[in-house]
Design an enzyme around this catalytic site. Sequence first.
Site, PDB file in Angstrom:
ATOM      1  CG  HIS A   7      -0.857  -2.389  -9.451  1.00  0.00           C
ATOM      2  ND1 HIS A   7      -1.782  -1.432  -9.106  1.00  0.00           N
ATOM      3  CD2 HIS A   7      -0.168  -2.682  -8.307  1.00  0.00           C
ATOM      4  CE1 HIS A   7      -1.637  -1.125  -7.823  1.00  0.00           C
ATOM      5  NE2 HIS A   7      -0.664  -1.877  -7.301  1.00  0.00           N
ATOM      6  CD  GLU A  61      -6.613   1.323  -3.940  1.00  0.00           C
ATOM      7  OE1 GLU A  61      -6.610   0.507  -2.993  1.00  0.00           O
ATOM      8  OE2 GLU A  61      -6.171   2.477  -3.855  1.00  0.00           O
ATOM      9  CB  CYS A 109      -3.936   3.674  -6.198  1.00  0.00           C
ATOM     10  SG  CYS A 109      -3.306   2.008  -5.892  1.00  0.00           S
ATOM     11  CB  CYS A 163      -0.903  -0.018   1.243  1.00  0.00           C
ATOM     12  SG  CYS A 163      -2.071   1.348   1.297  1.00  0.00           S
ATOM     13  N   GLY A 197      -0.397   1.924  -7.370  1.00  0.00           N
ATOM     14  CA  GLY A 197      -0.939   2.030  -8.737  1.00  0.00           C
ATOM     15  C   GLY A 197      -0.157   3.034  -9.571  1.00  0.00           C
TER      16      GLY A 197
HETATM   17  N1  LIG Z   1      -4.248   2.255  -1.882  1.00  0.00           N
HETATM   18  C1  LIG Z   1      -3.053   1.447  -1.894  1.00  0.00           C
HETATM   19  C2  LIG Z   1      -3.237   0.164  -2.644  1.00  0.00           C
HETATM   20  C3  LIG Z   1      -3.886  -0.835  -1.811  1.00  0.00           C
HETATM   21  C4  LIG Z   1      -3.795  -2.123  -2.543  1.00  0.00           C
HETATM   22  C5  LIG Z   1      -5.004  -2.958  -2.366  1.00  0.00           C
HETATM   23  N2  LIG Z   1      -6.185  -2.355  -2.959  1.00  0.00           N
HETATM   24  C6  LIG Z   1      -4.763  -4.317  -2.971  1.00  0.00           C
HETATM   25  O1  LIG Z   1      -5.700  -5.091  -2.952  1.00  0.00           O
HETATM   26  O2  LIG Z   1      -3.642  -4.593  -3.437  1.00  0.00           O
HETATM   27  C7  LIG Z   1      -1.843   2.189  -2.426  1.00  0.00           C
HETATM   28  O3  LIG Z   1      -1.769   3.407  -2.222  1.00  0.00           O
HETATM   29  O4  LIG Z   1      -0.951   1.525  -2.987  1.00  0.00           O
END
Ligand SMILES: N[C@H](CCC[C@H](N)C(=O)O)C(=O)O
Length: 286
Positions: free
Chosen positions: A171, A220, A229, A85, A232
Site C-alpha cells: 500500500h 486497488e 478497501c 484482503c 487500505g
Molecule cells: N479489497 C481488499 C484489498 C485487495 C488487495 C488487492 N487489490 C491487492 O492486489 O493487494 C481489501 O479489502 O483489503
Amino acid sequence: MPQHQKTPKKSTLQFSKMHGLGNDFVVVDNVTQNAFFSKDRIQQLSDRNFGIGFDQMLVVEPPYDPEQDFHYRIFNADGSEVSQCGNGARCFARFVKNKGLINRNKITVSTKAGKMVLYLERDGLVTVNMGRPNFTPAEVPFKANKQENTYIIRDKDQTFFCGVVSMGNPHCVLDVSDVDNTDVEGIGTLIGQHDRFPEGVNVGFMQIIDRKHIKLRVFERGTGETLACGSGACAAVAIGQIQGKLDQEVRVDLPGGQLKIKWQGKDSLLKMTGPAEHVYDGHIQL
Ligand SMILES: N[C@H](CCC[C@H](N)C(=O)O)C(=O)O
C-alpha cells in the site's frame, strides 16, 4: 422434486456473492467442492456485464497447517493472486459460519500473507486481527535507499509525497485536501505502475478530518477503485500514525461505508472492525 426445480448439474459449482462496504466478492467453498479457476476464467467471471461481477474472488480451502481452521486464497478481478484482503477476511468469516463449515465465532485462517484471527461479534460486525504493519521497504516491496515515514515519488513532471507499508499486500497512501475531488484513477494508475513498486501497489487517498477520523478512497492493484478497501484502511491509519497525524483508534469513512481501525503502534497487532454481508447464492457452470 418438481420438474421445474432441477438440481444443478454435476458440472456446476456453488458460490456466495458477498460484500464488505460494497467491496464485493464471489466466495467459493473448496472445502466440500473442488474447483480450479484459470486467470482467464476469473477475468471472465469478474466482468460486470458478461460475468457475475466482483472485485475479488475468495477460494476457501482446508487448512494448510493443523493450527488453522482454514486457508483462503484471494484473486483480483484481473485474475492475479494476492496475499491479503481485509474486507474479504470479514466476508470469509461470515461465509464459513453461514455454511456450517465451522460453529465457532473465533476463526483462525491463513492466507499467502500469514495467519489471522477473526471474530464474529454479537453486534453482527466482524473484527479481524490484521497482524503487524510492515514498513520495511524491501518487504513491501518498494525501492528506497532507506526507510522513511514519507517518501517522494517522482514521475515525469509530477511529484507525490506518500507513506508506504505492507499489510500483507503493498500500500501507498497520499494525503489529499479533498478526497472527493481527487484524480484517484489517474494518480492511482500512475503510481500503481511506478517502477519503484516492482509488484504493483494499492494506492490510498486519505483526507484527514481530525486525529480520530479520516475519509479514504483506494485505487486497488488488479481491480481499480473499489467502494472500500479494508487493508487500505489499515494501511492509511498505520501510515497516518507514524507520520504523527492520527491517534490509535480511527474511524475510516470510505465511499461504501465506515470501518473502525485500532493500532497501538510499533509491534502491536492492528485490528479492523466492520460489516460483512451475504447477497445471494448462485452456481457457476464449470
Ligand atoms: N479489497 C481488499 C484489498 C485487495 C488487495 C488487492 N487489490 C491487492 O492486489 O493487494 C481489501 O479489502 O483489503
